[in-house]
Design a protein around this motif. Structure first.
Motif, PDB file in Angstrom:
ATOM      1  N   PHE A 212       0.846  -1.197   0.000  1.00 20.84           N
ATOM      2  CA  PHE A 212       0.000   0.000   0.000  1.00 20.84           C
ATOM      3  C   PHE A 212       0.880   1.244   0.000  1.00 20.84           C
ATOM      4  O   PHE A 212       0.643   2.194  -0.756  1.00 20.84           O
ATOM      5  CB  PHE A 212      -0.921  -0.007   1.215  1.00 20.84           C
ATOM      6  N   LEU A 213       1.920   1.239   0.843  1.00 18.37           N
ATOM      7  CA  LEU A 213       2.831   2.380   0.886  1.00 18.37           C
ATOM      8  C   LEU A 213       3.589   2.540  -0.423  1.00 18.37           C
ATOM      9  O   LEU A 213       3.806   3.664  -0.889  1.00 18.37           O
ATOM     10  CB  LEU A 213       3.824   2.215   2.042  1.00 18.37           C
TER      11      LEU A 213
ATOM     12  N   GLN B  37      -2.726  -9.824  -1.657  1.00 22.78           N
ATOM     13  CA  GLN B  37      -1.680  -9.354  -0.753  1.00 22.78           C
ATOM     14  C   GLN B  37      -0.730  -8.343  -1.382  1.00 22.78           C
ATOM     15  O   GLN B  37      -0.127  -7.557  -0.660  1.00 22.78           O
ATOM     16  CB  GLN B  37      -0.875 -10.546  -0.227  1.00 22.78           C
ATOM     17  N   LEU B  38      -0.586  -8.356  -2.697  1.00 22.78           N
ATOM     18  CA  LEU B  38       0.381  -7.471  -3.335  1.00 22.78           C
ATOM     19  C   LEU B  38      -0.269  -6.418  -4.230  1.00 22.78           C
ATOM     20  O   LEU B  38      -0.062  -5.217  -4.045  1.00 22.78           O
ATOM     21  CB  LEU B  38       1.383  -8.290  -4.155  1.00 22.78           C
ATOM     22  N   LEU B  39      -1.044  -6.870  -5.195  1.00 23.68           N
ATOM     23  CA  LEU B  39      -1.544  -5.953  -6.212  1.00 23.68           C
ATOM     24  C   LEU B  39      -2.669  -5.060  -5.697  1.00 23.68           C
ATOM     25  O   LEU B  39      -2.681  -3.849  -5.951  1.00 23.68           O
ATOM     26  CB  LEU B  39      -2.014  -6.745  -7.432  1.00 23.68           C
ATOM     27  N   VAL B  40      -3.645  -5.626  -4.968  1.00 23.02           N
ATOM     28  CA  VAL B  40      -4.767  -4.827  -4.471  1.00 23.02           C
ATOM     29  C   VAL B  40      -4.298  -3.713  -3.536  1.00 23.02           C
ATOM     30  O   VAL B  40      -4.702  -2.556  -3.695  1.00 23.02           O
ATOM     31  CB  VAL B  40      -5.817  -5.730  -3.788  1.00 23.02           C
TER      32      VAL B  40
ATOM     33  N   ALA C   4      -4.674   0.260  -4.270  1.00 22.46           N
ATOM     34  CA  ALA C   4      -5.362   1.095  -3.285  1.00 22.46           C
ATOM     35  C   ALA C   4      -4.502   2.298  -2.913  1.00 22.46           C
ATOM     36  O   ALA C   4      -5.002   3.423  -2.765  1.00 22.46           O
ATOM     37  CB  ALA C   4      -5.698   0.273  -2.045  1.00 22.46           C
ATOM     38  N   GLY C   5      -3.197   2.071  -2.765  1.00 21.11           N
ATOM     39  CA  GLY C   5      -2.293   3.173  -2.471  1.00 21.11           C
ATOM     40  C   GLY C   5      -2.271   4.204  -3.584  1.00 21.11           C
ATOM     41  O   GLY C   5      -2.253   5.417  -3.323  1.00 21.11           O
TER      42      GLY C   5
ATOM     43  N   LEU D  45      -5.582   6.192  -3.469  1.00 19.20           N
ATOM     44  CA  LEU D  45      -5.705   7.076  -2.302  1.00 19.20           C
ATOM     45  C   LEU D  45      -4.551   8.058  -2.184  1.00 19.20           C
ATOM     46  O   LEU D  45      -4.506   8.835  -1.226  1.00 19.20           O
ATOM     47  CB  LEU D  45      -5.795   6.232  -1.031  1.00 19.20           C
ATOM     48  N   ARG D  46      -3.618   8.011  -3.145  1.00 19.78           N
ATOM     49  CA  ARG D  46      -2.445   8.882  -3.064  1.00 19.78           C
ATOM     50  C   ARG D  46      -2.841  10.354  -2.965  1.00 19.78           C
ATOM     51  O   ARG D  46      -2.204  11.137  -2.258  1.00 19.78           O
ATOM     52  CB  ARG D  46      -1.549   8.657  -4.284  1.00 19.78           C
ATOM     53  N   ARG D  47      -3.898  10.732  -3.627  1.00 13.67           N
ATOM     54  CA  ARG D  47      -4.347  12.135  -3.635  1.00 13.67           C
ATOM     55  C   ARG D  47      -4.623  12.636  -2.218  1.00 13.67           C
ATOM     56  O   ARG D  47      -4.400  13.801  -1.907  1.00 13.67           O
ATOM     57  CB  ARG D  47      -5.597  12.258  -4.499  1.00 13.67           C
ATOM     58  N   TRP D  48      -5.099  11.724  -1.356  1.00  9.35           N
ATOM     59  CA  TRP D  48      -5.479  12.121  -0.001  1.00  9.35           C
ATOM     60  C   TRP D  48      -4.404  11.788   1.031  1.00  9.35           C
ATOM     61  O   TRP D  48      -4.278  12.476   2.039  1.00  9.35           O
ATOM     62  CB  TRP D  48      -6.797  11.437   0.396  1.00  9.35           C
ATOM     63  N   VAL D  49      -3.649  10.725   0.797  1.00  8.15           N
ATOM     64  CA  VAL D  49      -2.660  10.297   1.801  1.00  8.15           C
ATOM     65  C   VAL D  49      -1.231  10.657   1.410  1.00  8.15           C
ATOM     66  O   VAL D  49      -0.322  10.509   2.224  1.00  8.15           O
ATOM     67  CB  VAL D  49      -2.755   8.769   2.040  1.00  8.15           C
ATOM     68  N   GLY D  50      -1.037  11.121   0.168  1.00  5.80           N
ATOM     69  CA  GLY D  50       0.317  11.419  -0.293  1.00  5.80           C
ATOM     70  C   GLY D  50       1.019  12.461   0.555  1.00  5.80           C
ATOM     71  O   GLY D  50       2.197  12.334   0.888  1.00  5.80           O
ATOM     72  N   GLY D  51       0.298  13.518   0.925  1.00  4.99           N
ATOM     73  CA  GLY D  51       0.884  14.569   1.749  1.00  4.99           C
ATOM     74  C   GLY D  51       1.296  14.058   3.114  1.00  4.99           C
ATOM     75  O   GLY D  51       2.377  14.394   3.624  1.00  4.99           O
ATOM     76  N   PHE D  52       0.449  13.242   3.723  1.00  2.49           N
ATOM     77  CA  PHE D  52       0.761  12.674   5.040  1.00  2.49           C
ATOM     78  C   PHE D  52       2.007  11.797   4.960  1.00  2.49           C
ATOM     79  O   PHE D  52       2.877  11.864   5.835  1.00  2.49           O
ATOM     80  CB  PHE D  52      -0.430  11.847   5.533  1.00  2.49           C
TER      81      PHE D  52
END
Length: 338
Positions: free
Chosen positions: A43-44, A166-169, A173-174, A177-184
Protein backbone atom coordinates in the motif's frame (compact mmCIF):
# COMPACT_ATOMS: atom_id res chain seq x y z
CA UNK A 1 33.17 -0.99 3.35
CA UNK A 2 30.94 -0.95 6.44
CA UNK A 3 28.11 -3.44 6.86
CA UNK A 4 24.64 -2.00 6.37
CA UNK A 5 23.13 -1.63 9.89
CA UNK A 6 19.84 -2.96 8.59
CA UNK A 7 21.56 -6.19 7.58
CA UNK A 8 22.70 -6.53 11.20
CA UNK A 9 19.07 -6.12 12.28
CA UNK A 10 18.02 -8.78 9.79
CA UNK A 11 20.69 -11.15 11.05
CA UNK A 12 19.64 -10.41 14.62
CA UNK A 13 16.05 -11.24 13.70
CA UNK A 14 17.21 -14.53 12.19
CA UNK A 15 19.06 -15.25 15.46
CA UNK A 16 15.94 -14.55 17.52
CA UNK A 17 13.92 -16.83 15.26
CA UNK A 18 16.52 -19.54 15.75
CA UNK A 19 16.46 -19.24 19.55
CA UNK A 20 12.78 -18.38 20.04
CA UNK A 21 10.78 -19.51 16.99
CA UNK A 22 7.06 -18.84 16.95
CA UNK A 23 5.09 -22.03 17.57
CA UNK A 24 1.43 -22.99 17.80
CA UNK A 25 -0.83 -20.02 18.48
CA UNK A 26 2.17 -17.69 18.42
CA UNK A 27 2.98 -18.87 14.90
CA UNK A 28 -0.60 -18.20 13.79
CA UNK A 29 -0.47 -14.69 15.25
CA UNK A 30 2.92 -13.99 13.64
CA UNK A 31 1.67 -15.30 10.28
CA UNK A 32 -1.42 -13.08 10.40
CA UNK A 33 0.63 -10.04 11.39
CA UNK A 34 3.12 -10.81 8.60
CA UNK A 35 0.32 -10.98 6.03
CA UNK A 36 -1.03 -7.62 7.20
CA UNK A 37 2.49 -6.14 7.13
CA UNK A 38 3.02 -7.27 3.54
CA UNK A 39 -0.28 -5.69 2.46
CA UNK A 40 0.66 -2.45 4.23
CA UNK A 41 4.10 -2.39 2.59
CA UNK A 42 2.64 -2.59 -0.89
CA UNK A 43 0.00 0.00 0.00
CA UNK A 44 2.83 2.38 0.89
CA UNK A 45 4.67 1.50 -2.34
CA UNK A 46 1.57 2.45 -4.30
CA UNK A 47 0.97 5.65 -2.34
CA UNK A 48 4.56 6.80 -2.83
CA UNK A 49 4.76 6.32 -6.59
CA UNK A 50 3.85 9.59 -8.23
CA UNK A 51 1.90 9.31 -11.47
CA UNK A 52 3.74 12.42 -12.64
CA UNK A 53 7.08 10.66 -12.05
CA UNK A 54 5.93 7.74 -14.16
CA UNK A 55 4.78 9.97 -17.03
CA UNK A 56 8.00 12.03 -16.97
CA UNK A 57 10.04 8.87 -16.94
CA UNK A 58 8.39 7.56 -20.09
CA UNK A 59 10.33 10.20 -22.02
CA UNK A 60 13.47 8.12 -21.42
CA UNK A 61 11.92 4.84 -22.50
CA UNK A 62 15.12 3.33 -23.99
CA UNK A 63 16.89 3.52 -20.65
CA UNK A 64 13.96 2.03 -18.73
CA UNK A 65 13.55 -0.78 -21.25
CA UNK A 66 17.24 -1.58 -20.87
CA UNK A 67 16.98 -1.72 -17.06
CA UNK A 68 13.85 -3.90 -17.21
CA UNK A 69 15.57 -6.27 -19.66
CA UNK A 70 18.56 -6.59 -17.31
CA UNK A 71 16.31 -7.17 -14.30
CA UNK A 72 13.77 -9.60 -15.73
CA UNK A 73 15.60 -11.23 -18.67
CA UNK A 74 19.38 -11.27 -18.21
CA UNK A 75 19.31 -11.91 -14.46
CA UNK A 76 16.91 -14.90 -14.77
CA UNK A 77 19.03 -16.36 -17.57
CA UNK A 78 22.03 -16.31 -15.24
CA UNK A 79 19.89 -17.94 -12.58
CA UNK A 80 18.89 -20.72 -14.94
CA UNK A 81 22.51 -21.22 -15.98
CA UNK A 82 23.42 -21.80 -12.32
CA UNK A 83 21.28 -24.96 -12.40
CA UNK A 84 24.38 -26.79 -13.58
CA UNK A 85 26.00 -26.17 -10.17
CA UNK A 86 23.50 -28.49 -8.42
CA UNK A 87 24.40 -30.63 -6.49
CA UNK A 88 28.17 -30.08 -6.77
CA UNK A 89 28.25 -26.53 -5.37
CA UNK A 90 24.65 -25.73 -4.40
CA UNK A 91 21.86 -27.75 -2.82
CA UNK A 92 18.53 -27.73 -4.64
CA UNK A 93 16.83 -25.47 -2.01
CA UNK A 94 19.69 -22.95 -2.16
CA UNK A 95 19.53 -22.99 -5.95
CA UNK A 96 15.80 -22.24 -5.80
CA UNK A 97 16.56 -19.28 -3.55
CA UNK A 98 19.27 -18.11 -5.95
CA UNK A 99 16.91 -18.40 -8.90
CA UNK A 100 14.22 -16.49 -6.99
CA UNK A 101 16.71 -13.71 -6.24
CA UNK A 102 17.27 -13.25 -10.00
CA UNK A 103 13.51 -12.74 -10.49
CA UNK A 104 12.80 -9.92 -8.03
CA UNK A 105 12.69 -6.25 -9.10
CA UNK A 106 15.47 -3.70 -8.78
CA UNK A 107 16.00 -1.39 -5.83
CA UNK A 108 14.83 2.20 -5.65
CA UNK A 109 16.58 3.93 -2.74
CA UNK A 110 20.09 2.50 -3.17
CA UNK A 111 19.96 2.91 -6.97
CA UNK A 112 19.19 6.59 -6.50
CA UNK A 113 21.83 7.03 -3.80
CA UNK A 114 24.66 5.39 -5.74
CA UNK A 115 23.68 7.14 -8.99
CA UNK A 116 23.77 10.48 -7.17
CA UNK A 117 27.19 9.75 -5.62
CA UNK A 118 28.59 8.76 -9.02
CA UNK A 119 27.13 11.92 -10.65
CA UNK A 120 24.76 9.99 -12.90
CA UNK A 121 21.25 10.61 -14.18
CA UNK A 122 19.33 10.66 -10.88
CA UNK A 123 15.84 11.28 -12.38
CA UNK A 124 16.35 8.26 -14.63
CA UNK A 125 17.38 6.13 -11.63
CA UNK A 126 14.26 7.24 -9.74
CA UNK A 127 11.96 6.29 -12.61
CA UNK A 128 13.83 3.08 -13.48
CA UNK A 129 13.63 1.81 -9.91
CA UNK A 130 9.97 2.76 -9.61
CA UNK A 131 9.05 1.09 -12.92
CA UNK A 132 10.94 -2.04 -11.93
CA UNK A 133 9.15 -2.27 -8.57
CA UNK A 134 5.79 -1.75 -10.23
CA UNK A 135 6.46 -4.31 -12.97
CA UNK A 136 7.82 -6.76 -10.41
CA UNK A 137 4.45 -7.04 -8.67
CA UNK A 138 3.19 -8.84 -11.76
CA UNK A 139 6.34 -10.17 -13.47
CA UNK A 140 8.10 -11.71 -10.45
CA UNK A 141 5.21 -14.00 -9.40
CA UNK A 142 4.66 -15.07 -13.02
CA UNK A 143 8.35 -15.83 -13.55
CA UNK A 144 8.51 -17.66 -10.21
CA UNK A 145 5.49 -19.77 -11.11
CA UNK A 146 6.92 -20.56 -14.56
CA UNK A 147 10.53 -21.27 -13.51
CA UNK A 148 10.09 -22.64 -10.00
CA UNK A 149 6.82 -24.47 -10.59
CA UNK A 150 5.21 -26.15 -7.61
CA UNK A 151 7.97 -24.91 -5.29
CA UNK A 152 6.54 -21.41 -5.59
CA UNK A 153 2.88 -22.27 -5.60
CA UNK A 154 2.49 -22.80 -9.34
CA UNK A 155 -0.37 -21.30 -11.32
CA UNK A 156 -3.10 -22.58 -8.99
CA UNK A 157 -6.13 -20.35 -8.53
CA UNK A 158 -5.35 -20.07 -4.81
CA UNK A 159 -1.82 -18.73 -5.39
CA UNK A 160 -3.05 -16.21 -7.97
CA UNK A 161 -5.75 -14.94 -5.62
CA UNK A 162 -3.22 -14.70 -2.78
CA UNK A 163 -0.80 -12.67 -4.90
CA UNK A 164 -3.54 -10.34 -6.09
CA UNK A 165 -4.97 -9.79 -2.61
CA UNK A 166 -1.68 -9.35 -0.75
CA UNK A 167 0.38 -7.47 -3.34
CA UNK A 168 -1.54 -5.95 -6.21
CA UNK A 169 -4.77 -4.83 -4.47
CA UNK A 170 -2.93 -2.90 -1.70
CA UNK A 171 -0.64 -1.31 -4.30
CA UNK A 172 -3.59 -0.16 -6.42
CA UNK A 173 -5.36 1.09 -3.28
CA UNK A 174 -2.29 3.17 -2.47
CA UNK A 175 -2.33 4.66 -5.97
CA UNK A 176 -6.04 5.48 -5.76
CA UNK A 177 -5.71 7.08 -2.30
CA UNK A 178 -2.44 8.88 -3.06
CA UNK A 179 -4.35 12.13 -3.64
CA UNK A 180 -5.48 12.12 0.00
CA UNK A 181 -2.66 10.30 1.80
CA UNK A 182 0.32 11.42 -0.29
CA UNK A 183 0.88 14.57 1.75
CA UNK A 184 0.76 12.67 5.04
CA UNK A 185 3.23 10.09 3.74
CA UNK A 186 5.60 12.82 2.57
CA UNK A 187 5.44 14.66 5.90
CA UNK A 188 6.06 11.47 7.89
CA UNK A 189 8.48 9.85 5.46
CA UNK A 190 11.09 9.10 8.14
CA UNK A 191 8.64 7.48 10.57
CA UNK A 192 7.00 5.42 7.84
CA UNK A 193 10.46 4.31 6.74
CA UNK A 194 10.91 2.73 10.15
CA UNK A 195 7.49 1.09 9.79
CA UNK A 196 8.64 -0.30 6.43
CA UNK A 197 11.71 -1.87 7.94
CA UNK A 198 9.90 -3.17 11.00
CA UNK A 199 7.35 -4.86 8.72
CA UNK A 200 10.12 -6.60 6.78
CA UNK A 201 11.75 -7.74 10.03
CA UNK A 202 8.42 -9.29 11.02
CA UNK A 203 8.25 -11.10 7.68
CA UNK A 204 11.79 -12.41 8.19
CA UNK A 205 11.02 -13.58 11.74
CA UNK A 206 7.91 -15.44 10.61
CA UNK A 207 9.66 -17.11 7.68
CA UNK A 208 12.71 -18.21 9.66
CA UNK A 209 10.57 -19.38 12.58
CA UNK A 210 8.73 -21.72 10.25
CA UNK A 211 12.06 -22.94 8.92
CA UNK A 212 13.35 -23.66 12.42
CA UNK A 213 10.20 -25.55 13.41
CA UNK A 214 10.52 -27.70 10.28
CA UNK A 215 14.25 -28.25 10.82
CA UNK A 216 15.27 -27.11 7.34
CA UNK A 217 18.47 -25.42 8.57
CA UNK A 218 20.11 -28.81 8.89
CA UNK A 219 20.25 -28.74 5.08
CA UNK A 220 22.72 -25.82 5.01
CA UNK A 221 26.43 -26.20 5.80
CA UNK A 222 29.22 -23.61 5.96
CA UNK A 223 30.70 -25.05 2.78
CA UNK A 224 27.39 -24.68 0.92
CA UNK A 225 27.07 -21.08 2.12
CA UNK A 226 30.59 -20.35 0.87
CA UNK A 227 29.65 -21.83 -2.50
CA UNK A 228 26.51 -19.68 -2.60
CA UNK A 229 28.51 -16.53 -1.88
CA UNK A 230 30.98 -17.38 -4.65
CA UNK A 231 28.18 -17.90 -7.17
CA UNK A 232 26.50 -14.64 -6.16
CA UNK A 233 29.79 -12.76 -6.50
CA UNK A 234 30.11 -14.04 -10.07
CA UNK A 235 26.50 -13.10 -10.89
CA UNK A 236 26.99 -9.58 -9.52
CA UNK A 237 30.29 -9.12 -11.39
CA UNK A 238 28.69 -10.26 -14.66
CA UNK A 239 25.72 -7.89 -14.25
CA UNK A 240 27.89 -4.90 -13.32
CA UNK A 241 30.05 -5.54 -16.39
CA UNK A 242 27.13 -6.09 -18.77
CA UNK A 243 25.21 -3.02 -17.62
CA UNK A 244 28.23 -0.73 -17.95
CA UNK A 245 29.64 -1.91 -21.28
CA UNK A 246 26.21 -2.81 -22.65
CA UNK A 247 25.12 0.77 -22.02
CA UNK A 248 28.16 1.95 -23.96
CA UNK A 249 27.34 -0.40 -26.86
CA UNK A 250 23.79 1.00 -26.91
CA UNK A 251 25.27 4.52 -27.14
CA UNK A 252 24.01 5.87 -23.82
CA UNK A 253 25.98 8.78 -22.38
CA UNK A 254 27.98 8.51 -19.15
CA UNK A 255 25.18 9.72 -16.85
CA UNK A 256 22.68 7.27 -18.31
CA UNK A 257 25.18 4.40 -18.16
CA UNK A 258 25.67 5.05 -14.45
CA UNK A 259 21.89 4.89 -13.86
CA UNK A 260 21.68 1.69 -15.92
CA UNK A 261 24.55 0.08 -14.04
CA UNK A 262 23.18 0.76 -10.57
CA UNK A 263 19.49 0.17 -11.35
CA UNK A 264 20.09 -2.84 -13.60
CA UNK A 265 22.55 -4.78 -11.44
CA UNK A 266 20.79 -4.81 -8.06
CA UNK A 267 17.87 -6.62 -6.46
CA UNK A 268 15.37 -5.30 -3.93
CA UNK A 269 15.33 -6.85 -0.48
CA UNK A 270 12.29 -4.76 0.47
CA UNK A 271 10.22 -6.17 -2.41
CA UNK A 272 11.74 -9.64 -2.51
CA UNK A 273 11.16 -10.62 1.13
CA UNK A 274 7.37 -10.04 1.14
CA UNK A 275 7.02 -11.71 -2.26
CA UNK A 276 8.95 -14.77 -1.06
CA UNK A 277 6.69 -15.02 1.98
CA UNK A 278 3.63 -15.08 -0.27
CA UNK A 279 5.08 -17.39 -2.93
CA UNK A 280 7.02 -19.89 -0.81
CA UNK A 281 5.05 -19.96 2.43
CA UNK A 282 6.69 -22.32 4.94
CA UNK A 283 9.77 -22.71 2.71
CA UNK A 284 10.45 -18.96 2.52
CA UNK A 285 13.41 -18.99 4.91
CA UNK A 286 15.83 -20.76 2.56
CA UNK A 287 14.36 -18.90 -0.40
CA UNK A 288 15.25 -15.48 1.04
CA UNK A 289 18.72 -16.39 2.34
CA UNK A 290 20.46 -15.87 -1.04
CA UNK A 291 18.65 -12.54 -1.45
CA UNK A 292 19.78 -11.31 1.98
CA UNK A 293 23.40 -12.21 1.22
CA UNK A 294 23.27 -10.69 -2.27
CA UNK A 295 21.76 -7.49 -0.89
CA UNK A 296 24.72 -6.85 1.41
CA UNK A 297 27.21 -7.81 -1.29
CA UNK A 298 25.72 -5.41 -3.84
CA UNK A 299 25.74 -2.53 -1.36
CA UNK A 300 29.40 -3.02 -0.51
CA UNK A 301 30.56 -3.41 -4.11
CA UNK A 302 28.41 -0.61 -5.53
CA UNK A 303 29.55 1.79 -2.81
CA UNK A 304 33.13 1.34 -4.01
CA UNK A 305 32.15 1.70 -7.68
CA UNK A 306 30.08 4.82 -7.02
CA UNK A 307 32.98 6.54 -5.25
CA UNK A 308 35.34 5.66 -8.10
CA UNK A 309 32.86 6.97 -10.70
CA UNK A 310 32.57 10.22 -8.71
CA UNK A 311 36.30 10.78 -9.28
CA UNK A 312 35.99 10.43 -13.06
CA UNK A 313 36.75 13.66 -14.94
CA UNK A 314 33.60 15.52 -15.96
CA UNK A 315 33.04 15.61 -19.73
CA UNK A 316 32.99 19.04 -21.28
CA UNK A 317 29.49 20.24 -22.23
CA UNK A 318 29.34 21.67 -25.74
CA UNK A 319 26.81 24.24 -26.91
CA UNK A 320 25.08 21.58 -29.00
CA UNK A 321 24.68 19.36 -25.96
CA UNK A 322 23.37 22.14 -23.71
CA UNK A 323 19.66 21.84 -24.69
CA UNK A 324 19.74 18.11 -23.95
CA UNK A 325 21.25 18.68 -20.52
CA UNK A 326 18.68 21.38 -19.85
CA UNK A 327 15.78 19.15 -20.80
CA UNK A 328 17.10 16.42 -18.51
CA UNK A 329 17.31 18.89 -15.64
CA UNK A 330 13.72 19.89 -16.30
CA UNK A 331 12.62 16.28 -16.13
CA UNK A 332 14.60 15.81 -12.92
CA UNK A 333 12.92 18.85 -11.36
CA UNK A 334 9.48 17.60 -12.30
CA UNK A 335 10.34 14.17 -10.94
CA UNK A 336 11.42 15.45 -7.58
CA UNK A 337 8.41 17.77 -7.25
CA UNK A 338 6.11 14.86 -8.11
Amino acid sequence: MPIDPYILLLLGTVGIAALLPARGTGADVASGASTAAIAFLFFLYGARLSTREAMDGLKHWRLHTTVLACTFVVFPLLGLAARGLVPVLLTHPLYQGLLFLTLVPSTVQSSIAFTSIARGNVPAAICAGSFSSLAGIVITPLLAAALLGGNAGGFSADSVVKIVLQLLVPFLAGQLLRRWVGGFITRHKKVLGYVDRASILLVVYTAFSEGMVQGIWHQVSALRLAGLLAVEAVVLAVMLTLTWYGGKALRFDREDRIAIQFAGSKKSLASGLPMASVLFGAHASLAVLPLMLFHQMQLMVCAVIAKRRARDPQPEVTEAAAPTAGSRTAVGTATRSG
